[in-house]
Design a protein around this motif. Structure first.
Motif, short mmCIF file in Angstrom:
data_model
loop_
_atom_site.label_atom_id
_atom_site.label_comp_id
_atom_site.label_asym_id
_atom_site.label_seq_id
_atom_site.Cartn_x
_atom_site.Cartn_y
_atom_site.Cartn_z
N TRP A 174 0.60 -8.71 -4.39
CA TRP A 174 -1.04 -8.21 -4.91
C TRP A 174 -1.49 -7.86 -3.69
N PHE A 175 -1.73 -8.61 -2.66
CA PHE A 175 -2.29 -8.30 -1.38
C PHE A 175 -1.73 -7.27 -0.75
N CYS A 176 -0.30 -6.98 -0.80
CA CYS A 176 0.30 -5.75 -0.10
C CYS A 176 -0.06 -4.34 -0.89
N ARG A 177 0.09 -4.62 -2.31
CA ARG A 177 -0.30 -3.42 -3.00
C ARG A 177 -1.93 -2.83 -2.99
N THR A 178 -2.62 -3.88 -2.67
CA THR A 178 -4.27 -3.60 -2.68
C THR A 178 -4.54 -3.03 -1.10
N THR A 179 -3.80 -3.66 -0.27
CA THR A 179 -4.25 -3.20 1.15
C THR A 179 -3.40 -2.16 1.76
N GLY A 180 -2.10 -2.01 1.14
CA GLY A 180 -1.10 -1.09 1.89
C GLY A 180 -0.40 -1.85 3.09
N PHE A 181 -0.66 -3.37 3.19
CA PHE A 181 -0.10 -3.98 4.01
C PHE A 181 1.48 -3.95 4.19
N ASN A 182 2.19 -3.91 5.43
CA ASN A 182 3.48 -4.05 5.61
C ASN A 182 4.08 -2.60 4.92
N GLY A 183 3.29 -1.35 5.02
CA GLY A 183 3.88 -0.03 4.42
C GLY A 183 3.98 -0.04 2.95
N THR A 184 3.42 -1.06 2.06
CA THR A 184 3.31 -1.02 0.73
C THR A 184 2.56 0.17 0.27
N THR A 185 3.14 0.85 -0.51
CA THR A 185 2.51 1.97 -1.25
C THR A 185 1.50 1.69 -2.32
N GLN A 186 0.64 2.55 -2.72
CA GLN A 186 -0.30 2.36 -3.36
C GLN A 186 0.09 3.01 -4.92
N VAL A 187 -0.54 2.55 -5.98
CA VAL A 187 -0.04 3.04 -7.32
C VAL A 187 -1.41 3.97 -7.88
N ALA A 188 -1.28 5.20 -8.15
CA ALA A 188 -2.36 5.87 -8.80
C ALA A 188 -2.14 6.10 -10.13
N THR A 189 -3.31 6.30 -10.72
CA THR A 189 -3.11 6.47 -12.28
C THR A 189 -3.15 7.68 -12.67
N SER A 190 -3.74 8.71 -11.80
CA SER A 190 -4.08 10.22 -11.95
C SER A 190 -4.02 10.91 -10.56
N ALA A 191 -3.86 12.16 -10.77
CA ALA A 191 -3.76 13.20 -9.63
C ALA A 191 -5.30 13.30 -8.88
N PRO A 192 -5.44 13.67 -7.68
CA PRO A 192 -6.60 13.63 -7.02
C PRO A 192 -7.55 14.74 -7.67
N THR A 193 -8.64 14.78 -7.73
CA THR A 193 -9.64 15.57 -8.35
C THR A 193 -9.88 16.91 -7.19
N GLU A 194 -9.50 16.54 -5.93
CA GLU A 194 -9.93 17.54 -4.85
C GLU A 194 -8.62 18.36 -4.68
N ALA A 195 -8.97 19.60 -4.21
CA ALA A 195 -8.00 20.60 -3.84
C ALA A 195 -7.45 19.92 -2.64
#
Length: 218
Positions: free
Chosen positions: A57-78
Motif C-alpha cells: 500500500w505504501f509503495c502504491r501510494t507514494t511511488g516508493f521504490n519505483g512502484t507505479t500508480q493506478v489511475a481510474t481514468s485518463a487525464p483531463t488536461e491536453a
C-alpha cells in the motif's frame, strides 16, 4: 536496679514477613514481565503479517521504490509538448517456462498522453502454467508520476501448453512531473516487468479459460 526479664526477639517473625513480601513482589514482577513479553510476541507476529500489505500500500501510494500508480481514468488536461522516451523491459523468474518480451523496446510519448503498448507471452512448456507479474519503473523517483490505467500485472495469468498471448498496458505520464524540478533533465523512463510462477493458482470459471483477445480482457 531489678533485672528486666528478657524480651523475645521479633526479628524472626519480621524476617519471615519480609521474605514473604519480597517473594510476593518478585512473583508479581515476573508475571508483569511475562505478560509484557507475551504482548510483544503477539504484536511482532501481527506486524509480520501486516508488513507485506502495508508495504505494498505504501509503495502504491507514494511511488516508493519505483512502484507505479493506478489511475481510474485518463487525464483531463491536453498532453504537454514535452516528450519522454519510455523503454520496456521484460523478465521471467526461474521455474516459469515462458517467453516474455515487449512488442516495442522504446517509444516516445508526450507527458499526459494515454498510450497502449503490448507484451507477448508464450508458454513454452507442454503443461498449463500460471504466473503473475511484478513491476516497477526507473528512475525510482518517477514511480509517483507513472499512471497505469490497465495492466496484466493485477491478476494471475494462466497459459495453456504452447499458448501465445498479447497483453496490454495502458498508461500515461502524469503532467505533474513537469512541475517537479528534480525531473527537469529526465529523458527516459524504463518500465520493467518480471513474471513469477504461481504454484497454487486460484480456480477460475470455465469462461475464464477462453483465449484472451487483443484489447479484450487483460
Amino acid at each position: 536496679m531489678a533485672n528486666q526479664p528478657p524480651t523475645q526477639d521479633p526479628n524472626g517473625e519480621g524476617a519471615a514477613r519480609q521474605r514473604t513480601e519480597v517473594t510476593r513482589r518478585t512473583l508479581t514482577r515476573d508475571a508483569v514481565v511475562a505478560s509484557i513479553c507475551g504482548f510483544v510476541v503477539v504484536l511482532m507476529v501481527g506486524a509480520s503479517y501486516a508488513a507485506v500489505p502495508f508495504y505494498n500500500w505504501f509503495c502504491r501510494t507514494t511511488g516508493f521504490n519505483g512502484t507505479t500508480q493506478v489511475a481510474t481514468s485518463a487525464p483531463t488536461e491536453a498532453p504537454l509538448d514535452r516528450t519522454i522516451a519510455v523503454s520496456f523491459d521484460s523478465n521471467v523468474a526461474p521455474g516459469l517456462p515462458w517467453k516474455f518480451e515487449p512488442e516495442q523496446n522504446t517509444i516516445d510519448v508526450k507527458i499526459g498522453q494515454v498510450v497502449t503498448v503490448y507484451y507477448t507471452v508464450t508458454n513454452q512448456s507442454a503443461r498449463t502454467t500460471t504466473g503473475q507479474a511484478s513491476y516497477n519503473v526507473a528512475p525510482l523517483t518517477v514511480g509517483a508520476y507513472f499512471q497505469k490505467i490497465n495492466c496484466f500485472c493485477f491478476t494471475e495469468q494462466t497459459m495453456a501448453p504452447g499458448e501465445k498471448r498479447e497483453m496490454a498496458v495502458v498508461f500515461y505520464v502524469d503532467p505533474a512531473l513537469a512541475k517537479d524540478s528534480e525531473n527537469d533533465t529526465l529523458k527516459t523512463i524504463t518500465l520493467s516487468y518480471t513474471f513469477f510462477p504461481v504454484r497454487d493458482a486460484a480456480p477460475k470459471p470455465v469462461a475464464a479459460g477462453e483465449a484472451d483477445q487483443r484489447k479484450g480482457n487483460l
